[in-house]
Design an enzyme around this catalytic site. Structure first.
Site, PDB file in Angstrom:
ATOM      1  N   ARG A 151       0.824  -1.213   0.000  1.00 47.03           N
ATOM      2  CA  ARG A 151       0.000   0.000   0.000  1.00 47.03           C
ATOM      3  C   ARG A 151       0.861   1.267   0.000  1.00 47.03           C
ATOM      4  NH1 ARG A 151      -2.293  -3.618   3.506  1.00 47.03           N
ATOM      5  NH2 ARG A 151      -4.358  -4.392   2.920  1.00 47.03           N
ATOM      6  N   ARG A 228      11.292  -0.296   8.052  1.00 55.07           N
ATOM      7  CA  ARG A 228      11.725  -0.803   9.348  1.00 55.07           C
ATOM      8  C   ARG A 228      13.246  -0.726   9.421  1.00 55.07           C
ATOM      9  NH1 ARG A 228       7.476   0.104  10.981  1.00 55.07           N
ATOM     10  NH2 ARG A 228       6.006  -1.193  12.150  1.00 55.07           N
ATOM     11  N   GLU A 257      15.298   1.419  18.584  1.00 55.53           N
ATOM     12  CA  GLU A 257      14.525   2.651  18.771  1.00 55.53           C
ATOM     13  C   GLU A 257      14.120   2.813  20.229  1.00 55.53           C
ATOM     14  OE1 GLU A 257      11.248   2.836  16.010  1.00 55.53           O
ATOM     15  OE2 GLU A 257      12.552   2.573  14.283  1.00 55.53           O
ATOM     16  N   HIS A 276      10.784   8.084  13.879  1.00 58.22           N
ATOM     17  CA  HIS A 276       9.649   7.203  13.560  1.00 58.22           C
ATOM     18  C   HIS A 276       8.337   7.998  13.541  1.00 58.22           C
ATOM     19  CE1 HIS A 276       8.512   2.677  13.673  1.00 58.22           C
ATOM     20  NE2 HIS A 276       7.643   3.339  12.938  1.00 58.22           N
TER      21      HIS A 276
END
Length: 313
Positions: A151, A228, A257, A276
């Site tokens: 997507r 990612r 992270e 992020h």
């Protein structure tokens, strides 16, 4: 007795309202860390989860838990097998943030190509001549390589098609596209001027970009990662940026992270760093919160979720 659901305090009010309007009690926590979940919501029936990891050690201690609803599309922070073993559904929100992440991807590409953040920071320091010494590059006529055509990759291609770029696409399963040409992996690595990654984190995609791939890229090329952190070998990327093997990078995700303060990435002037925030808009957060909440309600009403990523028998 009302059902209880653990939610982050920062969850959109639309998501919270969706739950409370249906008689669900909220257990609001500062973060959905394992410690907070077990301290405040061990008896909860559901969890809406941001990016904190959750696995066997938490799920096994929550006897009422029926669903972990991810606020987003990635689910590598959730142990799917452990969840299924304990009868817990894991769901995602696949339609809520794709267009937003694509917009952020385009924004980071613009920033890299025009060196905007570095020029702005230099100007704030009083160096108005920095921009003349550190010029950007045109996107028109350049090759945009998109790795991963789900997507988000589709939306990136659609939006980038207005920039007069030549679009190449790599996907493990070729699809039809009105916006670009499908090529093999080696071709996209060698030909892309801007390479953007939109893959899920799996054992097969871990370090899909490593030292060998970086060495094969054009010296003038840049890489963008809003997928990612595990997709790129971070140590190899740092070396490539230091040595100018490639010209630059824009990273919104990292192998660890939040990015540790001691990371060498903070010392490099040819990398744009964001924490992020690819889907970080009011509208996207509202959609993700509401979609995650709807999955919680569906499961707690005894129905099968709409967007599961594991199978509960």
């Amino acid at each position: 007795m009302a059902k209880k659901v653990v939610v982050p305090e920062s969850l959109s009010e639309d998501g919270k309202k969706y739950l409370t309007d249906r008689g669900i009690e909220l257990v609001e926590v500062p973060t959905t860390s394992s410690e907070n979940i077990l301290k405040y919501g061990q008896d909860a029936d559901g969890i809406i989860l941001f990016v904190d990891p959750i696995g066997e050690e938490v799920v096994a201690q929550m006897p009422n838990l029926k669903i972990i609803a991810r606020h987003g599309v990635g689910y590598d922070n959730v142990d799917l097998d452990a969840s299924a073993k304990h009868g817990v559904w894991v769901t995602i929100t696949p339609h809520a943030n794709a267009a937003t992440v694509a917009e952020t991807t385009i924004a980071e590409i613009f920033d890299l190509s025009k060196n905007l953040t570095n020029i702005s920071n230099a100007m704030r320091r009083g160096d108005s001549g920095y921009g003349m010494k550190h010029r950007g590059f045109d996107l028109s006529g350049k090759i945009l390589g998109i790795i991963g055509y789900g997507r988000i990759g589709h939306w990136v291609a659609k939006k980038a098609s207005a920039l007069d770029m030549n679009i190449l696409i790599y996907n493990r399963t070729p699809k039809e596209s009105a916006y670009g040409k499908f090529v093999d992996f080696d071709t996209i690595i060698k030909e892309a001027d801007v390479l953007t990654l939109h893959l899920a984190s799996t054992p097969e995609t871990k370090h899909i970009i490593g030292k060998q791939q970086l060495a094969a890229m054009k010296a003038s090329s840049v890489i963008v990662n809003l997928g990612r952190g595990s997709l790129i070998d971070e140590a190899a990327l740092i070396e490539a940026l230091r040595n100018r093997t490639i010209a630059g990078a824009a990273l919104d995700v990292f192998e660890k992270e939040p990015l540790p303060k001691e990371s060498p990435l903070f010392t490099l002037d040819n990398v744009l760093l964001t924490p992020h925030i690819g889907s970080n808009t009011v509208e996207s957060f509202s959609r993700m919160a509401t979609d995650a909440a709807s999955e919680v309600v569906r499961v707690l009403d005894g129905e099968k979720p709409q967007w599961p990523v594991n199978e509960v028998k």
